[in-house]
Design an enzyme around this catalytic site. Structure first.
Site, PDB file in Angstrom:
ATOM      1  N   LYS A   1      12.389 -17.262  26.383  1.00 38.53           N
ATOM      2  CA  LYS A   1      12.554 -15.431  26.047  1.00 38.53           C
ATOM      3  C   LYS A   1      13.808 -15.264  27.392  1.00 38.53           C
ATOM      4  O   LYS A   1      13.243 -16.112  28.237  1.00 38.53           O
ATOM      5  CB  LYS A   1      12.422 -14.419  25.394  1.00 38.53           C
ATOM      6  CG  LYS A   1      11.514 -15.181  24.047  1.00 38.53           C
ATOM      7  CD  LYS A   1      10.724 -13.507  23.526  1.00 38.53           C
ATOM      8  CE  LYS A   1      10.473 -14.633  21.316  1.00 38.53           C
ATOM      9  NZ  LYS A   1      11.741 -14.452  20.685  1.00 38.53           N
TER      10      LYS A   1
ATOM     11  N   GLU B   1      16.569 -17.960  24.041  1.00 36.05           N
ATOM     12  CA  GLU B   1      16.942 -17.092  23.571  1.00 36.05           C
ATOM     13  C   GLU B   1      17.557 -15.571  24.671  1.00 36.05           C
ATOM     14  O   GLU B   1      16.932 -16.032  25.440  1.00 36.05           O
ATOM     15  CB  GLU B   1      15.882 -16.210  22.819  1.00 36.05           C
ATOM     16  CG  GLU B   1      15.138 -17.157  21.244  1.00 36.05           C
ATOM     17  CD  GLU B   1      14.522 -16.650  20.152  1.00 36.05           C
ATOM     18  OE1 GLU B   1      14.428 -15.453  19.853  1.00 36.05           O
ATOM     19  OE2 GLU B   1      13.102 -16.585  20.856  1.00 36.05           O
TER      20      GLU B   1
ATOM     21  N   HIS C   1       8.826 -24.340  14.765  1.00 33.92           N
ATOM     22  CA  HIS C   1      10.452 -24.870  14.881  1.00 33.92           C
ATOM     23  C   HIS C   1      11.009 -25.874  15.290  1.00 33.92           C
ATOM     24  O   HIS C   1      12.072 -26.662  14.776  1.00 33.92           O
ATOM     25  CB  HIS C   1      11.434 -23.415  15.115  1.00 33.92           C
ATOM     26  CG  HIS C   1      10.735 -22.235  14.291  1.00 33.92           C
ATOM     27  ND1 HIS C   1      10.646 -21.920  13.359  1.00 33.92           N
ATOM     28  CD2 HIS C   1      10.934 -21.257  15.055  1.00 33.92           C
ATOM     29  CE1 HIS C   1      10.229 -20.487  12.517  1.00 33.92           C
ATOM     30  NE2 HIS C   1      10.799 -19.808  13.848  1.00 33.92           N
TER      31      HIS C   1
ATOM     32  N   LYS D   1      18.510 -23.037   7.583  1.00 32.53           N
ATOM     33  CA  LYS D   1      19.476 -22.758   8.638  1.00 32.53           C
ATOM     34  C   LYS D   1      20.116 -24.714   8.082  1.00 32.53           C
ATOM     35  O   LYS D   1      19.631 -25.571   8.235  1.00 32.53           O
ATOM     36  CB  LYS D   1      19.499 -23.395   9.894  1.00 32.53           C
ATOM     37  CG  LYS D   1      18.555 -22.282  10.765  1.00 32.53           C
ATOM     38  CD  LYS D   1      18.454 -21.965  12.247  1.00 32.53           C
ATOM     39  CE  LYS D   1      17.696 -20.669  13.163  1.00 32.53           C
ATOM     40  NZ  LYS D   1      17.951 -19.853  12.684  1.00 32.53           N
TER      41      LYS D   1
ATOM     42  N   ARG E   1       0.915  -1.449  -0.022  1.00 35.37           N
ATOM     43  CA  ARG E   1       0.039   0.019   0.104  1.00 35.37           C
ATOM     44  C   ARG E   1       1.121   1.101  -0.792  1.00 35.37           C
ATOM     45  O   ARG E   1       0.433   2.037  -0.683  1.00 35.37           O
ATOM     46  CB  ARG E   1      -0.562  -0.346   1.459  1.00 35.37           C
ATOM     47  CG  ARG E   1      -2.251  -0.293   1.208  1.00 35.37           C
ATOM     48  CD  ARG E   1      -2.842  -0.658   2.792  1.00 35.37           C
ATOM     49  NE  ARG E   1      -3.714  -1.219   2.419  1.00 35.37           N
ATOM     50  CZ  ARG E   1      -4.980  -1.195   2.917  1.00 35.37           C
ATOM     51  NH1 ARG E   1      -5.570  -0.571   3.232  1.00 35.37           N
ATOM     52  NH2 ARG E   1      -5.820  -2.301   3.212  1.00 35.37           N
TER      53      ARG E   1
HETATM   54  C1  BG6 Z   1      10.338 -16.293  14.842  1.00 35.34           C
HETATM   55  C2  BG6 Z   1      10.203 -15.677  16.373  1.00 35.34           C
HETATM   56  O1  BG6 Z   1      10.235 -17.460  13.775  1.00 35.34           O
HETATM   57  O2  BG6 Z   1      11.900 -17.140  15.213  1.00 35.34           O
HETATM   58  C3  BG6 Z   1      11.259 -15.134  17.193  1.00 35.34           C
HETATM   59  O3  BG6 Z   1       9.117 -15.250  15.245  1.00 35.34           O
HETATM   60  C4  BG6 Z   1      12.112 -16.091  17.385  1.00 35.34           C
HETATM   61  O4  BG6 Z   1      10.305 -14.772  18.284  1.00 35.34           O
HETATM   62  C5  BG6 Z   1      12.686 -16.465  15.824  1.00 35.34           C
HETATM   63  O5  BG6 Z   1      13.378 -14.847  18.160  1.00 35.34           O
HETATM   64  C6  BG6 Z   1      13.855 -16.939  16.706  1.00 35.34           C
HETATM   65  O6  BG6 Z   1      14.659 -17.719  15.522  1.00 35.34           O
HETATM   66  P1  BG6 Z   1      16.213 -17.615  15.297  1.00 35.34           P
HETATM   67  O7  BG6 Z   1      16.585 -18.092  13.960  1.00 35.34           O
HETATM   68  O8  BG6 Z   1      16.746 -16.263  15.770  1.00 35.34           O
HETATM   69  O9  BG6 Z   1      16.507 -18.630  16.147  1.00 35.34           O
END
Ligand code: BG6
Length: 504
Positions: free
Chosen positions: A343, A219, A243, A185, A47
Site C-alpha cells: 500500500k 496500490e 489474490h 476480473k 440487524r
Molecule cells: C481487497 C483488500 O481484497 O483487495 C484491499 O482487502 C485491497 O485491501 C483490494 O485494496 C484490492 O482490490 P482491487 O480490485 O482494487 O485491486
C-alpha cells in the site's frame, strides 16, 4: 450470455458497506443489461431497523450517488428488493425469515432456487448456515441452495480447515462459492484465454525459455478507514495469500482439458500444492516485509501506517511484502517467481511480467534486450511485448521496442461491447448459473494457507520490518532481492508503455 433460471438472492449483512457499494449495484447492472431471470427477488437481511420501503430508499440514494442510473429502471429493479430486520445470530429469529421467504416464494411463483450471500463479518460464516439449517431453510422445496462467502476465509490454515468443516456440515462443496474478486476480473480470466487460445505462446511458457516471472499488485491508497481490520491481516493475508497466489496459479497452471469448474480448478490446485515450501533460509533471504512511514508526496503530508486510525503506534503489521518463490514441478523447476504487493506505492497497478531468457549466443552483444511479455491486469488493461530490433544507422545494435495492445482501443474501435462486466457482476451471475469455475475451491484455499503459514509464524516473531516512504516502490531490500540474482523489478507507470520509475 446465459440467463440464470428463475432464482432468488438472500443477502445477509444487507445494510453493510459491501452490499451498498458492490452487491446491489452489481445486481442493478445485471438487471439493466437483462441478465437476471424473469422472476427473481432479493431479500436483504440484517440487524439494522429498515422496512422494505426505507431500505429501497436508502439503496436508491446510494445508487444514484455512486452510479449512472436510469430512475425508471431503478424503480422497477427496486420492486424486486425486500428487507427483513432480524438478529442473524439468533436461531429463534429465523422463523421470521422463513415466513418472509415463504411469502416471497409464493408471490413470485419462483422455484425455491436460492443464493445465500453472506456479506457479514466472518464470525457469522459458521453461525448463519447452522441457523438456516435448523430452520429447514436449506431443504425448502426442491430448488437449489448455494452459499457465497468472501475473504477472510480463515486466519490461518487451522481456522480455514475448521471453517470448511463447519460449512461442509450443511453444504456440499459444490454448493459453496468462495469469492476471490480477482478471479472476477476480466483480465485475470484473460490469462487463461491468452495462454490456451494461442498456439504461439504456450510452447515458450516453461523453464526452458522463461528466465523469471514478476507479479506486482501495487496500490496507491493506504489502509484508509480499515486500520482495525488491517492490523490483524497485513499485506500477507490481505493480498498475497489470496489474490496474488490465485493470479500466480493462472499464470503457471497446466492447460485444463475443458474450461469448467472441476477441470480448471484441478489444475489451479495442482500449482498451489506444488509451491516450494518456505524454508528458514527463504525467510531470511527471500522475503521482505515493509511498512509505510510518514512522508511528503508532492507537497502533501502522508501519515505513517502507525498513525492511521485503528492502528497501534508500535504496530509491526506489514503493509508491503515482496518474495521470491518457486514451483516444484516439471514445467517451472528453477524459475523464480518474484511477487510483491504494498500500500502507498506510487501508483495502482496489477501486472504480470514474463521475462524470457537471453538468446543462447549473444551475436549482437551482451546488452541486447531479453524479451518481455507484460500482462497488465489493471488499470489500462492490456498486453505488451518487448523485443529487440535493429537500431537504425551503422552497425548492428539491438534496441528494445514495444508492441502493445490495450482493451480500451478495441472498445474505442467498437470491436467489443463497450462495457465489461465488473468482478461482482460476473461472479454473482456465475453463482446464479451454478458455474463455480471462477470461485476458490476449498483445497486451493487451504494450499495457499499452507504455503504462507511459515511466513505468518515468522511475522509473529521479531522479524525484520523495513520502513518505506509513501509514494516509493517499497523498501530498498526488495530491490536487493532481485539484484543479488542480477535481475530487477519493472517499475510500471499508469501508462502501459512507460517503464520508467514512476513518481507520484
Ligand atoms: C481487497 C483488500 O481484497 O483487495 C484491499 O482487502 C485491497 O485491501 C483490494 O485494496 C484490492 O482490490 P482491487 O480490485 O482494487 O485491486
Amino acid at each position: 450470455m446465459r440467463i440464470p433460471d428463475n432464482s432468488n438472492i438472500v443477502i445477509f449483512g444487507a445494510s453493510g458497506d459491501l452490499s451498498f457499494r458492490k452487491l446491489i449495484p452489481a445486481l442493478y447492472q445485471l438487471y439493466v443489461t437483462k441478465q437476471l431471470p424473469d422472476c427473481f427477488f432479493i431479500l436483504g437481511v440484517s440487524r439494522t431497523n429498515y422496512s422494505s420501503e426505507s431500505y429501497r430508499e436508502a439503496l436508491s440514494l446510494a445508487l444514484i450517488e455512486h452510479s449512472d442510473v436510469d430512475e425508471g429502471t431503478l424503480l422497477t429493479f427496486l420492486e424486486h428488493v425486500y428487507y427483513l430486520a432480524i438478529n442473524t445470530s439468533d436461531e429463534n429469529d429465523y422463523a421470521k425469515l422463513s415466513l418472509s421467504l415463504n411469502d416471497l416464494y409464493n408471490h413470485y411463483n419462483t422455484p425455491y432456487n436460492t443464493l445465500f450471500y453472506l456479506a457479514t463479518p466472518p464470525s457469522l460464516f459458521t453461525v448463519i448456515p447452522e441457523c438456516l439449517s435448523k430452520s429447514n431453510l436449506l431443504d425448502q422445496g426442491d430448488g437449489w441452495k448455494r452459499i457465497v462467502i468472501e475473504k477472510p476465509l480463515g486466519y490461518d490454515l487451522a481456522s480455514a480447515i475448521a471453517l470448511d468443516k463447519s460449512l461442509h456440515h450443511f453444504f456440499d462443496e459444490s454448493q459453496i462459492y468462495r469469492i476471490d474478486h480477482y478471479l472476477g476480473k476480466e483480465t485475470v480470466q484473460n490469462l487463461l484465454v491468452f495462454r490456451f487460445a494461442n498456439g504461439m505462446f504456450e510452447p515458450l511458457w516453461d523453464r526452458k525459455y522463461v528466465d523469471y516471472i514478476e507479479i506486482t499488485g501495487a496500490e496507491k491508497l493506504g489502509v484508509e478507514a480499515r486500520g482495525r481490520y488491517y492490523e490483524g491481516a497485513g499485506a500477507l493475508r490481505d493480498m498475497l495469500q489470496n489474490h496474488l497466489l490465485q493470479v500466480l496459479a493462472m499464470v503457471a497452471m497446466e492447460p485444463p482439458a475443458v474450461i469448467n469448474a472441476d477441470s480448471t480448478r484441478n489444475e489451479v490446485v495442482k500449482v498451489l500444492q506444488s509451491l516450494k515450501p518456505i524454508s528458514e533460509d527463504d525467510l531470511k533471504n527471500n522475503i521482505v516485509l515493509g511498512q509505510y512511514t510518514e512522508s511528503t508526496v508532492q507537497g502533501d503530508n502522508m501519515v505513517a501506517y502507525r498513525q492511521e486510525p485503528g492502528v497501534a503506534n508500535d504496530s509491526r503489521t506489514e503493509t508491503y511484502v515482496a518474495m521470491k518463490l518457486f514451483i516444484n514441478n516439471w514445467r517451472w523447476n528453477g524459475v523464480p517467481f518474484y511477487v510483491r504487493t504494498g500500500k502507498r506505492l506510487p501508483t495502482r497497478v496489477t501486472e504480470v511480467v514474463i521475462h524470457f531468457k537471453q538468446t543462447p549466443h549473444p551475436v549482437f552483444g551482451q546488452n541486447a534486450p531479453a524479451n518481455k511479455l507484460i500482462l497488465r491486469i489493471q488499470p489500462d488493461e492490456g498486453i505488451m511485448m518487448q523485443f529487440g530490433l535493429k537500431n537504425p544507422g551503422s552497425g548492428f545494435e539491438a534496441k528494445e521496442v514495444t508492441m502493445d495492445f490495450r482493451y480500451q482501443d478495441l472498445a474505442d474501435e467498437g470491436e467489443i461491447d463497450g462495457r465489461l462486466l465488473n468482478a461482482y457482476e460476473r461472479l454473482l451471475l456465475d453463482a446464479l448459473n451454478g458455474d463455480a469455475t471462477l470461485f476458490a475451491r476449498s483445497d486451493a484455499v487451504q494450499a495457499c494457507w499452507k504455503f504462507v503459514e511459515p511466513i505468518l509464524a515468522y511475522q509473529k516473531g521479531k522479524h525484520a520490518l523495513h520502513g518505506y516512504a509513501c509514494g516509493t516502490w517499497g523498501p530498498k531490500e526488495a530491490e536487493y532481492l532481485l539484484q543479488v540474482d542480477k535481475r530487477s523489478w519493472r517499475f510500471p507507470c499508469k501508462n502501459l508503455a512507460n517503464t520508467q520509475y514512476c513518481e507520484l
